[in-house]
Design a protein around this motif. Sequence first.
Motif, PDB file in Angstrom:
ATOM      1  N   ASP A 211       0.868  -1.189   0.000  1.00  0.00           N
ATOM      2  CA  ASP A 211       0.000   0.000   0.000  1.00  0.00           C
ATOM      3  C   ASP A 211       0.902   1.236   0.000  1.00  0.00           C
ATOM      4  O   ASP A 211       1.523   1.553   1.017  1.00  0.00           O
ATOM      5  CB  ASP A 211      -0.889  -0.016   1.249  1.00  0.00           C
ATOM      6  CG  ASP A 211      -1.657   1.288   1.425  1.00  0.00           C
ATOM      7  OD1 ASP A 211      -2.145   1.828   0.414  1.00  0.00           O
ATOM      8  OD2 ASP A 211      -1.758   1.760   2.575  1.00  0.00           O
TER       9      ASP A 211
ATOM     10  N   GLY B 251       1.132   4.763   0.352  1.00  0.00           N
ATOM     11  CA  GLY B 251       0.364   5.916   0.810  1.00  0.00           C
ATOM     12  C   GLY B 251       1.104   7.220   0.555  1.00  0.00           C
ATOM     13  O   GLY B 251       2.225   7.216   0.027  1.00  0.00           O
TER      14      GLY B 251
ATOM     15  N   SER C  19       7.417   6.489   1.597  1.00  0.00           N
ATOM     16  CA  SER C  19       7.055   6.287   0.189  1.00  0.00           C
ATOM     17  C   SER C  19       8.053   6.947  -0.750  1.00  0.00           C
ATOM     18  O   SER C  19       8.299   6.458  -1.849  1.00  0.00           O
ATOM     19  CB  SER C  19       5.659   6.877  -0.088  1.00  0.00           C
ATOM     20  OG  SER C  19       4.691   6.193   0.645  1.00  0.00           O
TER      21      SER C  19
ATOM     22  N   GLY D  75      -1.338  -1.188  -4.258  1.00  0.00           N
ATOM     23  CA  GLY D  75      -2.382  -0.168  -4.181  1.00  0.00           C
ATOM     24  C   GLY D  75      -1.717   1.187  -4.088  1.00  0.00           C
ATOM     25  O   GLY D  75      -0.802   1.373  -3.277  1.00  0.00           O
ATOM     26  N   ILE D  76      -2.164   2.131  -4.907  1.00  0.00           N
ATOM     27  CA  ILE D  76      -1.506   3.438  -4.976  1.00  0.00           C
ATOM     28  C   ILE D  76      -2.530   4.485  -5.396  1.00  0.00           C
ATOM     29  O   ILE D  76      -3.418   4.183  -6.203  1.00  0.00           O
ATOM     30  CB  ILE D  76      -0.297   3.362  -5.968  1.00  0.00           C
ATOM     31  CG1 ILE D  76       0.551   4.637  -5.934  1.00  0.00           C
ATOM     32  CG2 ILE D  76      -0.747   3.028  -7.376  1.00  0.00           C
ATOM     33  CD1 ILE D  76       1.905   4.455  -6.642  1.00  0.00           C
ATOM     34  N   PRO D  77      -2.461   5.704  -4.842  1.00  0.00           N
ATOM     35  CA  PRO D  77      -3.433   6.719  -5.270  1.00  0.00           C
ATOM     36  C   PRO D  77      -3.163   7.116  -6.721  1.00  0.00           C
ATOM     37  O   PRO D  77      -2.042   6.967  -7.207  1.00  0.00           O
ATOM     38  CB  PRO D  77      -3.148   7.922  -4.356  1.00  0.00           C
ATOM     39  CG  PRO D  77      -2.116   7.496  -3.378  1.00  0.00           C
ATOM     40  CD  PRO D  77      -1.481   6.239  -3.881  1.00  0.00           C
TER      41      PRO D  77
ATOM     42  N   ASN E 264      -6.030   1.162  -7.565  1.00  0.00           N
ATOM     43  CA  ASN E 264      -6.216   2.309  -6.694  1.00  0.00           C
ATOM     44  C   ASN E 264      -6.113   1.903  -5.225  1.00  0.00           C
ATOM     45  O   ASN E 264      -6.577   0.829  -4.848  1.00  0.00           O
ATOM     46  CB  ASN E 264      -7.606   2.864  -7.018  1.00  0.00           C
ATOM     47  CG  ASN E 264      -7.889   4.141  -6.307  1.00  0.00           C
ATOM     48  OD1 ASN E 264      -8.300   4.110  -5.170  1.00  0.00           O
ATOM     49  ND2 ASN E 264      -7.619   5.264  -6.955  1.00  0.00           N
ATOM     50  N   ASP E 265      -5.533   2.751  -4.400  1.00  0.00           N
ATOM     51  CA  ASP E 265      -5.348   2.407  -2.984  1.00  0.00           C
ATOM     52  C   ASP E 265      -6.674   2.177  -2.260  1.00  0.00           C
ATOM     53  O   ASP E 265      -6.771   1.313  -1.384  1.00  0.00           O
ATOM     54  CB  ASP E 265      -4.533   3.492  -2.261  1.00  0.00           C
ATOM     55  CG  ASP E 265      -5.150   4.871  -2.382  1.00  0.00           C
ATOM     56  OD1 ASP E 265      -5.935   5.112  -3.327  1.00  0.00           O
ATOM     57  OD2 ASP E 265      -4.838   5.737  -1.544  1.00  0.00           O
TER      58      ASP E 265
ATOM     59  N   ALA F  16      -5.284  -2.088   3.532  1.00  0.00           N
ATOM     60  CA  ALA F  16      -4.909  -1.770   2.150  1.00  0.00           C
ATOM     61  C   ALA F  16      -3.779  -2.673   1.662  1.00  0.00           C
ATOM     62  O   ALA F  16      -3.801  -3.151   0.524  1.00  0.00           O
ATOM     63  CB  ALA F  16      -4.511  -0.306   2.036  1.00  0.00           C
TER      64      ALA F  16
ATOM     65  N   ALA G  59      -4.167  -5.431  -1.192  1.00  0.00           N
ATOM     66  CA  ALA G  59      -3.287  -5.406  -2.368  1.00  0.00           C
ATOM     67  C   ALA G  59      -2.758  -6.805  -2.674  1.00  0.00           C
ATOM     68  O   ALA G  59      -2.607  -7.194  -3.833  1.00  0.00           O
ATOM     69  CB  ALA G  59      -2.139  -4.427  -2.147  1.00  0.00           C
TER      70      ALA G  59
END
Lengths: 309, 309
Positions: free
Chosen positions: A24, A26, A49, A81-83, A122-123, A302, A306
């Motif tokens: 995840d 973030g 990150s 998972g990533i924005p 998507n996260d 999250a 993932a």
Amino acid sequence: MTTSSPASCTPSSETAAGVRIGIDVGGTKARAVALDAAGVVLAHSELPSGRGADEVLATVRTTIERLAAASPDPVESVGIGIPGTIDFDRGVVSHAVNLGIDELDLAAGIADLEVGRVSVDNDVNAAALGAFQLLGGGVSSLAYLNVGTGIAAGLVLGGELWHGFRGVSGEVGHLGGYGDLLCPCGQIGCLETIASGAGLARSTLGTTHPVISLTAAVAADDPIAIEILARVAGGVADAAETLFLVVGVDLVVLGGGVVHGTPQLAPAVGRILDERAAASPFLASLSLSERLTVAPVDLDIAAMGAAFL
Amino acid sequence: MTTSSPASCTPSSETAAGVRIGIDVGGTKARAVALDAAGVVLAHSELPSGRGADEVLATVRTTIERLAAASPDPVESVGIGIPGTIDFDRGVVSHAVNLGIDELDLAAGIADLEVGRVSVDNDVNAAALGAFQLLGGGVSSLAYLNVGTGIAAGLVLGGELWHGFRGVSGEVGHLGGYGDLLCPCGQIGCLETIASGAGLARSTLGTTHPVISLTAAVAADDPIAIEILARVAGGVADAAETLFLVVGVDLVVLGGGVVHGTPQLAPAVGRILDERAAASPFLASLSLSERLTVAPVDLDIAAMGAAFL
């Protein structure tokens, strides 16, 4: 970074499937897990990150290498998972504003690591899948409603992640009718302008840490803070009601920085749903507040989600 | 009642599956079709629905008997779309207010006709399935948004009818924020109080035929009628936008008495979606108005959909 392995590892056998890694990414931290074939956590990881495509890619690669080294079996899949806007087929993320990424081809960037199937999503969707795995016992559908910088939901329907047309679903943040502030999306009065971290930062209590100051001010009975909390809670209640009535999910799981940073918020949302039910036999018959829950902050939903992407 | 058979019927063969009957029990008429294994219409039927459980059941039975008599093969299944609360497992409808039905066990009431599998569902859901069969080429999901006495949507997701928790999904009519009128559901300001036939009947143009009078008054440039139309269209646009952004359907199909009785409505909804897209790159990227269509009034989508239940 911290990695931890259980005291005794199950020895690899010919019938065991490989290890699944879930990451995840973030806005500040990349948290990750390695799971065995039974879904048991073999190792955790947490790294900053980084910012920009190069740093984020380096973080993802280091995470995978360390978790692979801590796992007894070969890695079978990596889910990330990533924005941002995700090209699911290619494994490419773009417009991840909070991470300073214009475009990053994650799948290509880790191809040489030989980690089997790579999935990028998507996260919020990853968290929805994690919530379904960890909290969704007995339900066939849920929405994970994330109130963070923005407000949006990930949907699991019939046990499967539901993406919607061009990856757009659960976008409650851009439903309208909430005042006269301009939303970054270009519309006036989107829900996100009042019921999100960014919305709080624009409120009269706005500081660089809006959630912390709201929590403290509500606790101190500040009347403006109480009014702001009520407005945020009303917006989150509207979002939850939309997910229940229009999508028809069994369960809505609340999460995200504003939910966890403002412990008064989730109970206020539940009370608003109960007040509406008291006026409406239709709503009362649907037991909305009983179908609302908060994701435990200590569960890496999250990262776990993932791993199941 | 009218029944019609094509001039030449395909002779029954041992490999052919049986006939499917689909019945749409509306507030005034029960329209029905018999389809062969390939989905080709073998015969139509239309009868007054009747009022009360006994009359409605008699109508359904007569419809089945006449369509079965007009079909070359045995009847394999009967699907019935009907307003009200549906117990899908038992085939029982209750609270069908417009038909004067408290409770009617349709499955038991036609069991002696030996027509194979019997499925009962909400009329809007049946229409959604019919729209998917007849209009949904190339899409995997759609919402059929019915603006009739009320306003509600049926959802087809991933090619399958989606019912949601206790059969509740697509209930856009009870989203709030639309003024101060009391909704029959008990809440104030539900979308249904402004954007539905019942809502129109409460408007300043209200008569016993609100749709006809609105259509004529808008055509005559009556300023109040134009304002009412804009308000209804804004509410329907909100409902469509919710279905696009939150459910994430590929296509929204508009139908129902208010849509077909007010030809100015659907174009007005499309214009509102275009105006919103002009202000918002996010909405513009989603091409909402291009993904909005109107169910052709001459297609029996609800009866066709019922045959596929």
